[in-house]
Design an enzyme around this catalytic site. Structure first.
Site, PDB file in Angstrom:
ATOM      1  N   GLY A 357       0.730  -1.186   0.053  1.00 20.01           N
ATOM      2  CA  GLY A 357      -0.190  -0.148   0.015  1.00 20.01           C
ATOM      3  C   GLY A 357       0.963   1.119  -0.037  1.00 20.01           C
ATOM      4  N   VAL A 361      -0.181   4.394   5.366  1.00 19.86           N
ATOM      5  CA  VAL A 361      -1.291   3.686   5.563  1.00 19.86           C
ATOM      6  C   VAL A 361      -1.298   2.747   6.756  1.00 19.86           C
ATOM      7  CG1 VAL A 361      -2.221   3.886   3.280  1.00 19.86           C
ATOM      8  CG2 VAL A 361      -0.825   1.898   4.019  1.00 19.86           C
ATOM      9  N   GLY A 362      -0.132   2.878   7.547  1.00 12.10           N
ATOM     10  CA  GLY A 362      -0.168   1.846   8.547  1.00 12.10           C
ATOM     11  C   GLY A 362       0.499   0.475   8.545  1.00 12.10           C
ATOM     12  N   LYS A 363       1.265   0.407   7.586  1.00  5.33           N
ATOM     13  CA  LYS A 363       1.917  -0.795   7.325  1.00  5.33           C
ATOM     14  C   LYS A 363       3.035  -1.151   8.424  1.00  5.33           C
ATOM     15  CE  LYS A 363       3.561   0.265   3.143  1.00  5.33           C
ATOM     16  NZ  LYS A 363       2.794   1.487   3.072  1.00  5.33           N
ATOM     17  N   SER A 680      -4.666   2.469 -18.296  1.00  2.00           N
ATOM     18  CA  SER A 680      -5.824   2.998 -17.671  1.00  2.00           C
ATOM     19  C   SER A 680      -6.212   4.595 -18.012  1.00  2.00           C
ATOM     20  CB  SER A 680      -5.860   2.805 -16.280  1.00  2.00           C
ATOM     21  OG  SER A 680      -5.040   3.869 -15.821  1.00  2.00           O
ATOM     22  N   LYS A 723      -8.431   4.798  -6.896  1.00  2.00           N
ATOM     23  CA  LYS A 723      -8.931   5.592  -7.751  1.00  2.00           C
ATOM     24  C   LYS A 723     -10.048   6.461  -7.422  1.00  2.00           C
ATOM     25  CE  LYS A 723      -6.445   3.431 -11.781  1.00  2.00           C
ATOM     26  NZ  LYS A 723      -6.940   2.661 -12.854  1.00  2.00           N
TER      27      LYS A 723
HETATM   28  P1  ADP Z   1       3.696   2.762   6.434  1.00  2.00           P
HETATM   29  O1  ADP Z   1       4.427   1.958   7.053  1.00  2.00           O
HETATM   30  O2  ADP Z   1       2.539   2.367   5.654  1.00  2.00           O
HETATM   31  O3  ADP Z   1       4.297   4.062   5.624  1.00  2.00           O
HETATM   32  P2  ADP Z   1       3.179   4.027   8.811  1.00  2.00           P
HETATM   33  O4  ADP Z   1       2.883   2.651   9.691  1.00  2.00           O
HETATM   34  O5  ADP Z   1       4.529   4.628   9.246  1.00  2.00           O
HETATM   35  O6  ADP Z   1       2.832   3.796   7.459  1.00  2.00           O
HETATM   36  O7  ADP Z   1       2.087   4.917   9.494  1.00  2.00           O
HETATM   37  C1  ADP Z   1       2.171   6.319   9.599  1.00  2.00           C
HETATM   38  C2  ADP Z   1       1.350   6.758  11.030  1.00  2.00           C
HETATM   39  O8  ADP Z   1       0.004   6.733  10.743  1.00  2.00           O
HETATM   40  C3  ADP Z   1       1.894   6.278  11.958  1.00  2.00           C
HETATM   41  O9  ADP Z   1       2.104   6.922  12.888  1.00  2.00           O
HETATM   42  C4  ADP Z   1       0.526   5.211  12.066  1.00  2.00           C
HETATM   43  O10 ADP Z   1       0.430   4.880  13.561  1.00  2.00           O
HETATM   44  C5  ADP Z   1      -0.522   5.947  11.850  1.00  2.00           C
HETATM   45  N1  ADP Z   1      -1.657   5.161  11.204  1.00  2.00           N
HETATM   46  C6  ADP Z   1      -1.695   4.690   9.902  1.00  2.00           C
HETATM   47  N2  ADP Z   1      -2.926   3.935  10.096  1.00  2.00           N
HETATM   48  C7  ADP Z   1      -3.448   4.031  11.016  1.00  2.00           C
HETATM   49  C8  ADP Z   1      -4.649   3.418  11.558  1.00  2.00           C
HETATM   50  N3  ADP Z   1      -5.566   2.642  10.820  1.00  2.00           N
HETATM   51  N4  ADP Z   1      -5.007   3.764  12.907  1.00  2.00           N
HETATM   52  C9  ADP Z   1      -4.283   4.323  13.442  1.00  2.00           C
HETATM   53  N5  ADP Z   1      -3.044   5.034  13.010  1.00  2.00           N
HETATM   54  C10 ADP Z   1      -2.772   4.780  12.044  1.00  2.00           C
END
Ligand code: ADP
Length: 777
Positions: A357, A361-363, A680, A723
């Site tokens: 992703g 996005v929280g990976k 696309s 998208k």
């Molecule tokens: P990635 O690794 O996808 O680039 P991160 O894990 O570093 O993203 O996320 C960026 C920030 O957003 C972090 O501080 C994370 O805790 C927060 N975050 C992302 N998604 C969520 C979520 N669904 N709920 C709470 N916090 C989130």
């Protein structure tokens, strides 16, 4: 020459000698102490001062009788007498002739014997002459080697004329055994005596030679050991002076102790000890010593046997995931399923999780939560730009500045052998002449091989089988295929505005407040303020920039509070600009006009879904079609396909038939520095083109995506959710999608779907009908 016995016998006093042989012509001092011997001397003094000297067979015998003495001896003349204190007499005697005992006359008070004397004449034959020369030669040789014979003695011997006497004098000078001397005495025959001496001399020479060799060897040995000893002592002294030696010893000892305590695998332990031995022998400042030390530090720092105990509690895991992340229901479910399966089939070598992703996005934070749930250590390792295999596997120690690879570094950082290691951005792996990092990574991830992972630097195999690897990527298509096959991919496409708002309120804001030491009362950020930040200060699929902006507000407020300017702050939609400056993005398309030759396309890039405004300009020319904006081949081809379709239908669209001969056409996709590819944007380019050719404006609130064929058919494309979210972010109201993508509408959150109108098109005609307004006059 002949030796003759004298016909008459003589009666003489006998003096037994201890440890010395007296030859004729020899002058020698004898110290006499024994009573009987003194009596013998007294008697001799009374009769012509002559007496008979003969050796005792054993020097230790004090009262020798006839059996204890040799029969052959020398008649000698007493030259001088000297009484020494203590009753001893020193006599100077000179040997006169050989003689042999014939009879014992009396034994007391001294031995008195009858002897038979031998005289020798000086005449000689050739053989004797030859013998004499040989003997002289040998003697000179001997004198040279032995260095014990004074030069004048040599001269006197050499000049002697009588062969018998010569033999006797030489015998006197040699350091022969007493029995050998006695043999010479008994050799009454002169020729035999000379031969005997030749033999004895030859023998002596040999012994001397041997002695010399032994001496030389001994000296050499002595010199060597002495030299070494001396040097070593000197070295010790120097090292002591520098205060080093002790340190070195203690360093090596300390290291050995550490190795003992470290519970290393046998092989590693042996290797480490060997290196310590090597280190001990090196000068401490040597570059090599530093290399060995660093190596040992690494070996000792690695968690060969340390591991944490897993918490295998799915409920706890669920709670942690929910507490730390908003939404992401499906993702969480899949993670929990994954953990459950792992727990059931402990031995199962399951696939590796891969989160795909856009950024933010929280990976990473999901992976961290997994580590928390399992109570394992967590290490993140970025692969962005890794091109060199050595980054993963390390450099051999022969390189200057060699280091272990990142895997081993991560393990050291984790301090346990079973951490969760996040391999970030594996889609950014490169490969070049320095080897293929992807294949090295494959080995790391392969459960069949990774229990003996070998780092070039560490050299001993390390067991990675207990490590839980999680990978991330921004886009799936860049992940090397063999890696992808081993992974279980979980997509995180991005958040809707509503989701972002909730994440900000529930997670990001509290987290940033805490990080900046602010309380909930000190800083209040309203919901509308956050919405405004989302809309006008960020343009992203994730929440990374949103978090950054919130952090920026916190910083400013914290600064003002510290400066005592304010006590608390309230941020609302109205005063966000005070903190964040003027908005960076225009939200929505309200301000935009319906324009000719511009259509809004949708794309999925590495940062998630995005909108693409495609521009077309027509100018007088010769029918040239120009494409700019760093377009890939596939995208160019789909532009040509659209162009061909329009040409084939030109009359129906009311375009003059010869437009392609009279005009040049330029298609541009802005943000030209970013490479774009894929089919696309096909219908978007065709729409913009038709708009420009027919002078009909494109509706500003329409966004579209879809591939186009030569016959104008609209084919399905990927990334619909991303998208649509991007289109919604950009403020589009109507979205044209390929009919075949209808099924993907399910993925779109309801609250977003509600606000949009979807047109599902099968043919470009349907697209144009919706997108184009009436011709401008
Ligand atoms: P990635 O690794 O996808 O680039 P991160 O894990 O570093 O993203 O996320 C960026 C920030 O957003 C972090 O501080 C994370 O805790 C927060 N975050 C992302 N998604 C969520 C979520 N669904 N709920 C709470 N916090 C989130």
């Amino acid at each position: 020459m002949t030796t003759k016995k004298k016909s008459t016998l003589r009666e003489l006093a006998l003096l037994p000698l201890r440890g010395v042989a007296v030859f004729p012509y020899m002058v020698i001092h004898l110290d006499v102490g024994r009573e009987r011997s003194i009596s013998a001397i007294d008697a001799a003094m009374a009769e012509e001062r002559e007496l008979f000297l003969t050796m005792q067979k054993d020097a230790q015998t004090d009262e020798p009788d006839m059996d204890d003495i040799y029969q052959f001896g020398t008649v000698a003349e007493i030259k001088q007498l000297l009484k020494l204190p203590g009753g001893t007499i020193r006599v100077l005697v000179e040997g006169l002739r050989r003689a042999k005992i014939v009879n014992l006359k009396s034994a007391d008070p001294y031995m008195r014997v009858e002897v038979e004397e031998y005289t020798e004449s000086a005449s000689k034959d050739m053989e004797l002459e030859a013998l004499m020369r040989t003997l002289v030669g040998q003697f000179e040789q001997y004198a040279k080697v032995s260095k014990k014979i004074p030069p004048e003695a040599i001269v006197s011997v050499v000049t002697l004329e009588e062969p018998g006497r010569m033999a006797d004098e030489i015998a006197a000078h040699l350091s022969l055994k007493l029995t050998a001397k006695q043999d010479v005495l008994e050799a009454v025959n002169v020729k035999e005596r000379l031969e005997l001496l030749c033999r004895l001399l030859a023998n002596e020479m040999e012994i001397l030679e041997l002695e010399r060799k032994i001496n030389a060897r001994v000296r050499k040995q002595m010199e060597k050991t002495q030299k070494e000893y001396y040097l070593r002592e000197q070295l010790k002294a120097i090292q002591k002076e520098l205060g080093e030696k002790e340190d070195r010893i203690s360093e090596a000892e300390e290291l050995r102790e550490k190795v003992d305590k470290a519970k290393l695998p046998k092989e590693v332990r042996e290797k480490a000890l060997k290196e310590i031995d090597r280190l001990e022998k090196m000068p401490p400042q040597a570059a090599e010593a530093a290399v060995v030390r660093t190596y040992l530090d690494w070996i000792l720092a690695l968690p060969w046997n340390k591991q944490t105990k897993d918490r295998l509690d799915i409920e706890a895991a669920e709670k942690i995931l929910n507490d730390e992340h908003y939404g992401l229901k499906e993702v969480k479910d899949r993670i929990l399923e994954f953990l459950a399966v792992r727990q059931l089939a402990k031995k199962m070598k399951g696939p590796i999780l891969c989160f795909v992703g856009p950024p933010g996005v929280g990976k990473t934070s999901l992976a961290k939560s997994i580590a928390n749930a399992l109570e394992r250590k967590f290490v993140r390792m970025s692969f962005g730009g890794v091109r060199d295999e050595a980054e993963i596997r390390g450099h051999r120690r022969t390189y200057v500045g060699a280091m272990p690879g990142r895997i081993i570094q991560s393990l050291k950082q984790a301090g346990t052998k079973n951490p969760v290691i996040l391999l970030d951005e594996i889609d950014k792996l490169g490969a070049d002449f320095r080897g293929d990092p992807a294949s090295a990574l494959l080995e790391v991830l392969d459960p069949e091989q990774n229990n003996t992972f070998s780092d070039h630097y560490i050299e001993s195999p390390f067991d990675l089988s207990k490590v839980m690897f999680i990978t991330t990527a921004n886009v799936q298509y860049n992940i090397p295929r063999p890696l992808l096959d081993r992974m279980e991919v979980i997509y995180l496409p991005g958040y809707t505005e509503e989701e972002k708002l909730q994440i900000a309120l529930r997670h990001l804001l509290p987290k940033q407040l805490a990080e900046h030491g602010l309380s909930k009362e000190q800083l209040v950020v309203s919901e509308n303020a956050i919405r405004k930040i989302i809309r006008e200060y960020t343009k992203e699929a994730g929440v990374r920039n949103l978090e950054r902006e919130i952090a920026s507000i916190c910083r400013k407020v914290a600064k003002e509070i510290v400066a005592k300017k304010i006590e608390k702050a309230k941020v609302s939609a109205q005063n966000v600009e005070k903190y964040l400056g003027i908005p960076r993005f225009h939200y929505g398309v309200a301000e935009k006009k319906d324009e000719v030759g511009v259509a809004l396309g949708l794309a999925v890039t590495e940062v998630g879904g995005d909108t693409l405004a495609i521009e077309v300009t027509i100018m007088k020319g010769k029918g040239k079609l120009t494409l700019t904006g760093k377009l890939g081949d596939v995208m160019k081809e789909s532009a040509y396909a659209g162009f061909s379709y329009i040409r084939s239908r030109s009359s129906e669209f009311g375009i003059s038939d010869d437009f392609y001969e009279k005009y040049d056409i330029h298609i541009h996709v802005p943000e030209g520095a970013i490479p774009k590819d894929g089919p696309s944007a096909g219908i978007t380019m065709a729409t913009a083109l038709t708009s420009a050719l027919t002078n009909r404006p494109v509706r500003k609130d329409v966004a579209m995506t879809g591939e186009i064929t030569l016959r104008g058919r609209v084919l399905p494309v990927g990334g619909i959710k991303e998208k649509v979210l991007a289109a919604h972010r950009a403020g589009a109201k109507t979205i044209i999608l390929p009919k075949e993508n209808e099924k993907n509408l399910e993925e779109i959150p309801v609250n977003v779907k509600r606000k949009l109108k979807f047109i599902l098109a099968e043919h470009l005609d349907e697209v144009l009908e919706v997108a184009l307004l009436e011709e401008q006059k």
